[in-house]
Design an enzyme around this catalytic site. Sequence first.
Site, mmCIF file in Angstrom:
data_model
loop_
_atom_site.group_PDB
_atom_site.id
_atom_site.type_symbol
_atom_site.label_atom_id
_atom_site.label_comp_id
_atom_site.label_asym_id
_atom_site.label_seq_id
_atom_site.Cartn_x
_atom_site.Cartn_y
_atom_site.Cartn_z
ATOM 1 N N ASN A 23 -0.412 -14.590 -1.013
ATOM 2 C CA ASN A 23 -0.502 -14.160 0.168
ATOM 3 C C ASN A 23 -0.638 -12.679 -0.226
ATOM 4 O OD1 ASN A 23 2.202 -13.359 2.201
ATOM 5 N ND2 ASN A 23 2.579 -11.903 0.353
ATOM 6 N N SER A 74 -4.596 -15.151 8.343
ATOM 7 C CA SER A 74 -4.635 -14.197 9.730
ATOM 8 C C SER A 74 -4.869 -14.912 10.925
ATOM 9 C CB SER A 74 -4.520 -12.693 9.269
ATOM 10 O OG SER A 74 -4.812 -11.506 10.350
ATOM 11 N N TYR A 123 -11.271 -6.821 6.992
ATOM 12 C CA TYR A 123 -10.587 -8.048 7.501
ATOM 13 C C TYR A 123 -10.122 -9.176 7.554
ATOM 14 C CZ TYR A 123 -5.364 -9.492 8.093
ATOM 15 O OH TYR A 123 -3.815 -9.908 7.691
ATOM 16 N N ALA A 139 -12.971 -10.559 8.497
ATOM 17 C CA ALA A 139 -14.117 -11.527 7.627
ATOM 18 C C ALA A 139 -13.712 -11.915 6.916
ATOM 19 C CB ALA A 139 -15.064 -10.698 7.249
ATOM 20 N N SER A 140 -12.780 -11.565 5.982
ATOM 21 C CA SER A 140 -12.048 -11.795 4.852
ATOM 22 C C SER A 140 -11.084 -12.679 4.462
ATOM 23 C CB SER A 140 -11.327 -10.498 3.632
ATOM 24 O OG SER A 140 -9.884 -10.233 4.561
ATOM 25 N N LYS A 141 -10.254 -12.490 6.115
ATOM 26 C CA LYS A 141 -9.539 -14.496 6.260
ATOM 27 C C LYS A 141 -10.089 -15.506 6.533
ATOM 28 C CE LYS A 141 -6.080 -11.835 5.165
ATOM 29 N NZ LYS A 141 -4.598 -11.962 4.291
HETATM 30 N N1 LIG Z 1 2.004 -7.878 9.128
HETATM 31 C C1 LIG Z 1 1.174 -8.821 9.630
HETATM 32 O O1 LIG Z 1 1.001 -8.748 10.983
HETATM 33 C C2 LIG Z 1 -0.033 -10.310 9.107
HETATM 34 C C3 LIG Z 1 -0.444 -10.430 9.882
HETATM 35 C C4 LIG Z 1 -1.202 -11.617 9.526
HETATM 36 C C5 LIG Z 1 -1.171 -11.956 8.362
HETATM 37 N N2 LIG Z 1 -1.068 -10.684 7.510
HETATM 38 C C6 LIG Z 1 -1.558 -10.970 5.998
HETATM 39 O O2 LIG Z 1 0.339 -11.745 5.065
HETATM 40 C C7 LIG Z 1 -0.006 -11.303 4.873
HETATM 41 C C8 LIG Z 1 1.464 -10.325 3.481
HETATM 42 O O3 LIG Z 1 0.970 -9.130 4.771
HETATM 43 P P1 LIG Z 1 2.692 -8.159 4.802
HETATM 44 O O4 LIG Z 1 3.031 -7.548 6.203
HETATM 45 O O5 LIG Z 1 3.892 -9.048 4.327
HETATM 46 O O6 LIG Z 1 1.874 -7.424 3.421
HETATM 47 P P2 LIG Z 1 2.602 -5.816 3.098
HETATM 48 O O7 LIG Z 1 4.146 -5.806 3.306
HETATM 49 O O8 LIG Z 1 1.723 -5.457 3.437
HETATM 50 O O9 LIG Z 1 3.184 -6.026 1.210
HETATM 51 C C9 LIG Z 1 1.913 -6.491 0.993
HETATM 52 C C10 LIG Z 1 2.592 -6.481 -0.479
HETATM 53 O O10 LIG Z 1 1.443 -6.750 -1.555
HETATM 54 C C11 LIG Z 1 1.464 -6.342 -2.586
HETATM 55 N N3 LIG Z 1 -0.524 -6.211 -3.098
HETATM 56 C C12 LIG Z 1 -0.817 -5.609 -2.114
HETATM 57 N N4 LIG Z 1 -2.174 -5.714 -2.439
HETATM 58 C C13 LIG Z 1 -2.167 -6.102 -4.279
HETATM 59 C C14 LIG Z 1 -2.237 -6.391 -5.689
HETATM 60 N N5 LIG Z 1 -3.867 -6.196 -5.528
HETATM 61 N N6 LIG Z 1 -1.848 -6.597 -6.862
HETATM 62 C C15 LIG Z 1 -0.372 -7.243 -6.638
HETATM 63 N N7 LIG Z 1 -0.124 -7.165 -5.099
HETATM 64 C C16 LIG Z 1 -0.830 -6.192 -4.171
HETATM 65 C C17 LIG Z 1 2.399 -5.374 -2.496
HETATM 66 O O11 LIG Z 1 3.312 -4.534 -3.705
HETATM 67 P P3 LIG Z 1 3.576 -3.063 -3.489
HETATM 68 O O12 LIG Z 1 4.652 -2.835 -2.424
HETATM 69 O O13 LIG Z 1 4.253 -2.776 -5.150
HETATM 70 O O14 LIG Z 1 2.248 -2.079 -3.205
HETATM 71 C C18 LIG Z 1 3.157 -6.129 -1.434
HETATM 72 O O15 LIG Z 1 4.047 -6.246 -2.077
HETATM 73 C C19 LIG Z 1 -1.349 -10.816 3.269
HETATM 74 O O16 LIG Z 1 -2.392 -11.421 3.580
HETATM 75 C C20 LIG Z 1 -1.116 -10.228 4.924
HETATM 76 O O17 LIG Z 1 -3.240 -10.145 5.468
HETATM 77 C C21 LIG Z 1 0.247 -9.665 7.816
#
Ligand SMILES: NC(=O)c1ccc[n+]([C@@H]2O[C@H](COP(=O)([O-])OP(=O)(O)OC[C@H]3O[C@@H](n4cnc5c(N)ncnc54)[C@H](OP(=O)(O)O)[C@@H]3O)[C@@H](O)[C@H]2O)c1
Length: 252
Positions: A88, A144, A157, A159-161
């Site tokens: 995730n 994503s 981003y 491209a990575s997804k």
């Molecule tokens: N939010 C959106 O709109 C959205 C849309 C599409 C896809 N996504 C995808 O959904 C996933 C979760 O997104 P989110 O919005 O819930 O993220 P978020 O709120 O930014 O939370 C990110 C989490 O990932 C951890 N993290 C980041 N880099 C890390 C690393 N190198 N090693 C270990 N942990 C790491 C952070 O830990 P710390 O807090 O300790 O730094 C935090 O617990 C991601 O893959 C994102 O690309 C999100």
Amino acid sequence: MNFKGLHILITGGARGIGKATAIEFAKRGAIVGINYKSDDANALATKQLLSGTQHHLFKYDISIKEQQKELIDQFIHTYGTIDVLVNNAGISIPHALEEVSFDQWADAWTNTFQTNVFAAANLSYLAAQQMISSGGGRIINVSSRGSFRGEPTKPAYGASKAALNAMGQSLAKRLAPHQIYVGTVAPGFTETDMGAVTLTPIERENLLRESPFKRMAQPEEVAHAILFLASKEAAYCSGTIIDVNGASYLRS
Ligand SMILES: NC(=O)c1ccc[n+]([C@@H]2O[C@H](COP(=O)([O-])OP(=O)(O)OC[C@H]3O[C@@H](n4cnc5c(N)ncnc54)[C@H](OP(=O)(O)O)[C@@H]3O)[C@@H](O)[C@H]2O)c1
């Protein structure tokens, strides 16, 4: 869906979508390992929200190869098995082409791929070794909507997804004989810190305008799709990508 006694590792499980996923798994009897990178207080607060006992925090930076290995080793040392890996954790770094230097551009691509792709690939490799020896498992990737419709200000981003989608499809085929099922969830705009931190007010307004529901997803809505793919009932969905974007982007 019942996950009683199953051992689930969620990368980036302390906030946002990962946190909601941890809560939903725990409600259904799973034992959850929450990986996070830096925010101890937040990770502890998330762990305290989980129903049941035996949940653990695993503080490792998954963008670093050595820490990927330590994370899986430590998880298996703690629980003995890994039944579900949820890839995730992801990062999103703005780097619009005309606005950044070459170094900023190159760094954005390297850093984004390290966390969003290479970490997921390497953790999948390591977890799969254990799953093969224990007779099966599940790997769920969080991709994503941006992988399909483009990310003009964050091309690395998108491209990575897209790479993550393709990796999940390849692994679903390769790992099927080992009873390892691989699925991907592709969320749209979701109400988490990532959206709050990386979007300008105008980008945010535009994204909301794209939604026929005129709202963003709640993290729990994404979590439910992750749980479905991780369930026994979804075995034959292996290889699929589920959109959770409120009909804001419909691919054919
Ligand atoms: N939010 C959106 O709109 C959205 C849309 C599409 C896809 N996504 C995808 O959904 C996933 C979760 O997104 P989110 O919005 O819930 O993220 P978020 O709120 O930014 O939370 C990110 C989490 O990932 C951890 N993290 C980041 N880099 C890390 C690393 N190198 N090693 C270990 N942990 C790491 C952070 O830990 P710390 O807090 O300790 O730094 C935090 O617990 C991601 O893959 C994102 O690309 C999100």
